[in-house]
Scaffold this motif. Structure first.
Motif, PDB file in Angstrom:
ATOM      1  N   ALA A  22       7.847  -8.183  39.798  1.00 28.62           N
ATOM      2  CA  ALA A  22       8.207  -8.995  38.542  1.00 28.62           C
ATOM      3  C   ALA A  22       9.544  -9.713  38.637  1.00 28.62           C
ATOM      4  O   ALA A  22       9.779 -10.468  37.919  1.00 28.62           O
ATOM      5  N   GLU A  23      10.430  -8.877  39.429  1.00 24.57           N
ATOM      6  CA  GLU A  23      11.963  -9.470  39.821  1.00 24.57           C
ATOM      7  C   GLU A  23      11.735 -10.631  40.526  1.00 24.57           C
ATOM      8  O   GLU A  23      12.422 -11.592  40.570  1.00 24.57           O
ATOM      9  N   HIS A  24      10.917 -10.431  41.903  1.00 24.32           N
ATOM     10  CA  HIS A  24      10.903 -11.607  42.813  1.00 24.32           C
ATOM     11  C   HIS A  24      10.029 -12.397  42.799  1.00 24.32           C
ATOM     12  O   HIS A  24      10.249 -13.726  43.306  1.00 24.32           O
ATOM     13  N   LEU A  25       8.901 -12.180  41.960  1.00 21.97           N
ATOM     14  CA  LEU A  25       7.479 -13.238  41.782  1.00 21.97           C
ATOM     15  C   LEU A  25       7.424 -13.584  43.199  1.00 21.97           C
ATOM     16  O   LEU A  25       6.745 -14.748  43.569  1.00 21.97           O
ATOM     17  N   HIS A  26       7.226 -12.876  44.052  1.00 22.49           N
ATOM     18  CA  HIS A  26       6.983 -13.051  45.415  1.00 22.49           C
ATOM     19  C   HIS A  26       6.466 -11.629  46.383  1.00 22.49           C
ATOM     20  O   HIS A  26       7.573 -10.955  46.264  1.00 22.49           O
ATOM     21  N   PHE A  27       5.422 -11.459  46.952  1.00 28.27           N
ATOM     22  CA  PHE A  27       5.144 -10.035  47.418  1.00 28.27           C
ATOM     23  C   PHE A  27       5.746 -10.049  48.716  1.00 28.27           C
ATOM     24  O   PHE A  27       6.215  -8.729  48.844  1.00 28.27           O
ATOM     25  N   ARG A  28       6.103 -11.027  49.492  1.00 25.98           N
ATOM     26  CA  ARG A  28       6.873 -10.617  50.607  1.00 25.98           C
ATOM     27  C   ARG A  28       8.411 -10.148  50.349  1.00 25.98           C
ATOM     28  O   ARG A  28       9.035  -9.337  50.845  1.00 25.98           O
ATOM     29  N   ASP A  29       9.081 -10.912  49.560  1.00 31.94           N
ATOM     30  CA  ASP A  29      10.266 -10.742  49.240  1.00 31.94           C
ATOM     31  C   ASP A  29      10.347  -9.310  48.304  1.00 31.94           C
ATOM     32  O   ASP A  29      11.468  -8.555  48.501  1.00 31.94           O
ATOM     33  N   ALA A  30       9.291  -9.055  47.620  1.00 29.91           N
ATOM     34  CA  ALA A  30       9.265  -7.850  46.687  1.00 29.91           C
ATOM     35  C   ALA A  30       9.280  -6.433  47.826  1.00 29.91           C
ATOM     36  O   ALA A  30       9.947  -5.617  47.720  1.00 29.91           O
ATOM     37  N   ALA A  31       8.355  -6.604  48.827  1.00 35.90           N
ATOM     38  CA  ALA A  31       8.000  -5.731  49.640  1.00 35.90           C
ATOM     39  C   ALA A  31       9.188  -5.419  50.467  1.00 35.90           C
ATOM     40  O   ALA A  31       9.711  -4.173  50.847  1.00 35.90           O
ATOM     41  N   ALA A  32      10.049  -6.538  50.969  1.00 33.83           N
ATOM     42  CA  ALA A  32      11.345  -6.273  51.715  1.00 33.83           C
ATOM     43  C   ALA A  32      12.355  -5.581  50.644  1.00 33.83           C
ATOM     44  O   ALA A  32      13.022  -4.902  51.305  1.00 33.83           O
ATOM     45  N   ALA A  33      12.238  -5.976  49.612  1.00 36.11           N
ATOM     46  CA  ALA A  33      13.417  -5.428  48.706  1.00 36.11           C
ATOM     47  C   ALA A  33      13.406  -4.016  48.691  1.00 36.11           C
ATOM     48  O   ALA A  33      14.304  -3.176  48.349  1.00 36.11           O
ATOM     49  N   ILE A  34      12.084  -3.325  48.515  1.00 32.89           N
ATOM     50  CA  ILE A  34      12.016  -2.019  48.330  1.00 32.89           C
ATOM     51  C   ILE A  34      11.623  -0.976  49.638  1.00 32.89           C
ATOM     52  O   ILE A  34      11.146  -0.087  49.643  1.00 32.89           O
ATOM     53  N   GLY A  35      11.644  -1.831  50.795  1.00 37.10           N
ATOM     54  CA  GLY A  35      11.170  -1.270  51.961  1.00 37.10           C
ATOM     55  C   GLY A  35       9.712  -0.629  52.018  1.00 37.10           C
ATOM     56  O   GLY A  35       9.670   0.413  52.769  1.00 37.10           O
ATOM     57  N   MET A  36       8.843  -1.518  51.695  1.00 35.47           N
ATOM     58  CA  MET A  36       7.334  -1.364  51.719  1.00 35.47           C
ATOM     59  C   MET A  36       6.786  -2.481  52.457  1.00 35.47           C
ATOM     60  O   MET A  36       7.194  -3.443  52.220  1.00 35.47           O
ATOM     61  N   SER A  37       5.840  -2.102  52.979  1.00 32.75           N
ATOM     62  CA  SER A  37       4.926  -3.319  53.699  1.00 32.75           C
ATOM     63  C   SER A  37       4.247  -4.117  52.713  1.00 32.75           C
ATOM     64  O   SER A  37       3.924  -3.446  51.454  1.00 32.75           O
ATOM     65  N   GLN A  38       3.837  -5.270  52.931  1.00 31.67           N
ATOM     66  CA  GLN A  38       3.457  -6.293  51.910  1.00 31.67           C
ATOM     67  C   GLN A  38       1.910  -5.811  51.457  1.00 31.67           C
ATOM     68  O   GLN A  38       1.682  -5.655  50.321  1.00 31.67           O
ATOM     69  N   PRO A  39       1.170  -5.363  52.234  1.00 29.61           N
ATOM     70  CA  PRO A  39      -0.167  -4.804  51.991  1.00 29.61           C
ATOM     71  C   PRO A  39      -0.157  -3.614  51.152  1.00 29.61           C
ATOM     72  O   PRO A  39      -0.896  -3.363  50.216  1.00 29.61           O
ATOM     73  N   ALA A  40       0.779  -2.879  51.388  1.00 27.59           N
ATOM     74  CA  ALA A  40       1.107  -1.632  50.597  1.00 27.59           C
ATOM     75  C   ALA A  40       1.599  -1.973  49.255  1.00 27.59           C
ATOM     76  O   ALA A  40       1.175  -1.020  48.219  1.00 27.59           O
ATOM     77  N   LEU A  41       2.365  -2.767  49.197  1.00 27.34           N
ATOM     78  CA  LEU A  41       3.093  -3.300  47.842  1.00 27.34           C
ATOM     79  C   LEU A  41       1.868  -3.729  46.969  1.00 27.34           C
ATOM     80  O   LEU A  41       1.608  -3.606  45.708  1.00 27.34           O
ATOM     81  N   SER A  42       0.918  -4.704  47.729  1.00 28.57           N
ATOM     82  CA  SER A  42      -0.019  -5.319  46.888  1.00 28.57           C
ATOM     83  C   SER A  42      -1.018  -4.339  46.537  1.00 28.57           C
ATOM     84  O   SER A  42      -1.507  -4.331  45.264  1.00 28.57           O
ATOM     85  N   GLY A  43      -1.315  -3.152  47.348  1.00 30.39           N
ATOM     86  CA  GLY A  43      -2.227  -2.239  47.098  1.00 30.39           C
ATOM     87  C   GLY A  43      -1.682  -1.406  45.890  1.00 30.39           C
ATOM     88  O   GLY A  43      -2.483  -1.023  45.065  1.00 30.39           O
TER      89      GLY A  43
END
Length: 328
Positions: A22-43
């Motif tokens: 919600a903050e970054h409106l981008h899965f890759r940027d959001a994943a990097a921000a919280i130290g999570m992989s993009q697939p894990a974040l999407s899941g």
């Protein structure tokens, strides 16, 4: 349409993943921000949508948009995560010793003479401790301790109260305070039996010092029918009555320098072993902060070492670095 899974609740990991999106409106940027992989974040976001039964984001090839439900729930998610963060911070503060509030109860015949040392100790050694001092008589302090209104007490013992643990700090002698020119002024070998007939002034009912002084008099053989004039609510008034020639009184050694420096008074010192009282910290038995309070007692003994007292170990034995009390 997503159907809610009523048997589940959101996990913190799911909420953090959605808040980042919600903050970054981008899965890759959001994943990097919280130290999570993009697939894990999407899941995690998909799992949250399934749990809540609403679609939170609209996924496109180029960007991420919040759905109307996502817009509403993003703000609430932030509130939840902020509250969890505050909870963790508070728990960390509780785990850390000598932080937060310490509500210390002190009796009136101790507070003016020991608090300067206590406050210097707290400010110098425990600057993160929020010390709150309550000066009350013993009975009120014990009620406050039992009710949880107070955490720790500084008072005269023994108390003999079930559920209260005493941590001895020191013993201090009683000193006879008389008017200038009195036959006992400046004597350093006064026998206790001199107390049998002296016109004794004491504090009002309810002060433990009154009871301790009466115990000393009884041990000296004073007849319980011998009148005692009781007209003072505090030691400052009591010694002024002595200076005015109305009688004599007993002061704890730590109070002598403060209370007898106004003139018109003299001190007399009892022959050894002089009558004395013991000062201790008291806490609820099994208190959650017991280790902290015991460490505080050890530090406090060191802070009181310059006073004319005899320091005690936690078992009540004489401490090796104790300062001798008495006429010094």
């Amino acid at each position: 349409m997503v159907t809610a899974n009523r048997g589940k609740q959101p996990s913190l990991a799911q909420l953090r993943a959605f808040a980042a999106v919600a903050e970054h409106l981008h899965f890759r940027d959001a994943a990097a921000a919280i130290g999570m992989s993009q697939p894990a974040l999407s899941g995690a976001v998909s799992a949250l949508e399934e749990t809540l039964g609403v679609q939170l984001v609209e996924r496109t090839t180029r960007k991420v948009l919040l759905s109307p439900a996502g817009e509403r729930l993003a703000a609430r998610t932030k509130v939840v995560l902020d509250a969890v963060g505050e909870l963790m911070e508070e728990a960390a503060a509780v785990r850390a010793p000598f932080t937060g509030v310490l509500r210390l109860g002190v009796i009136p015949t101790v507070a003016p003479y020991l608090l300067p040392n206590v406050l210097r100790l707290v400010h110098g050694t425990y600057p993160r401790l929020d010390l709150q001092v309550h000066e009350e008589q013993t009975s009120s302090l014990l009620e406050g301790l039992a009710a949880g209104r107070l955490d720790l007490l500084l008072l005269a013992v023994p108390l003999g109260v079930p559920g209260v643990t005493e941590i001895p700090l020191f013993d201090e002698d009683f000193v006879l305070v008389v008017p200038e020119g009195h036959p006992l002024a400046d004597r350093r070998d006064i026998p206790r039996d001199e107390l049998r007939e002296l016109p004794l002034l004491l504090l009002d009912e309810g002060h433990c010092l009154r009871d301790q002084a009466l115990d000393v008099c009884r041990e000296a053989g004073r007849d319980e029918q011998t009148p005692v004039t009781t007209t003072a609510a505090g030691l400052a008034t009591l010694v002024q009555l002595v200076a005015g020639g109305l009688g004599v009184t007993l002061l704890p050694r730590t109070a002598v320098e403060v209370e007898t420096g106004r003139g018109g008074l003299a001190n007399g010192w009892f022959a050894e072993p002089a009558p004395a009282r013991r000062i201790a910290l008291a806490m609820r038995s099994g208190a959650a902060r017991q280790d902290e309070f015991e460490e505080f007692a050890r530090s406090l003994r060191g802070a009181l070492a310059s006073l004319p007292v005899r320091l005690r170990t936690p078992d009540g034995d004489a401490a090796r670095d104790a300062v001798p009390g008495g006429a010094g």
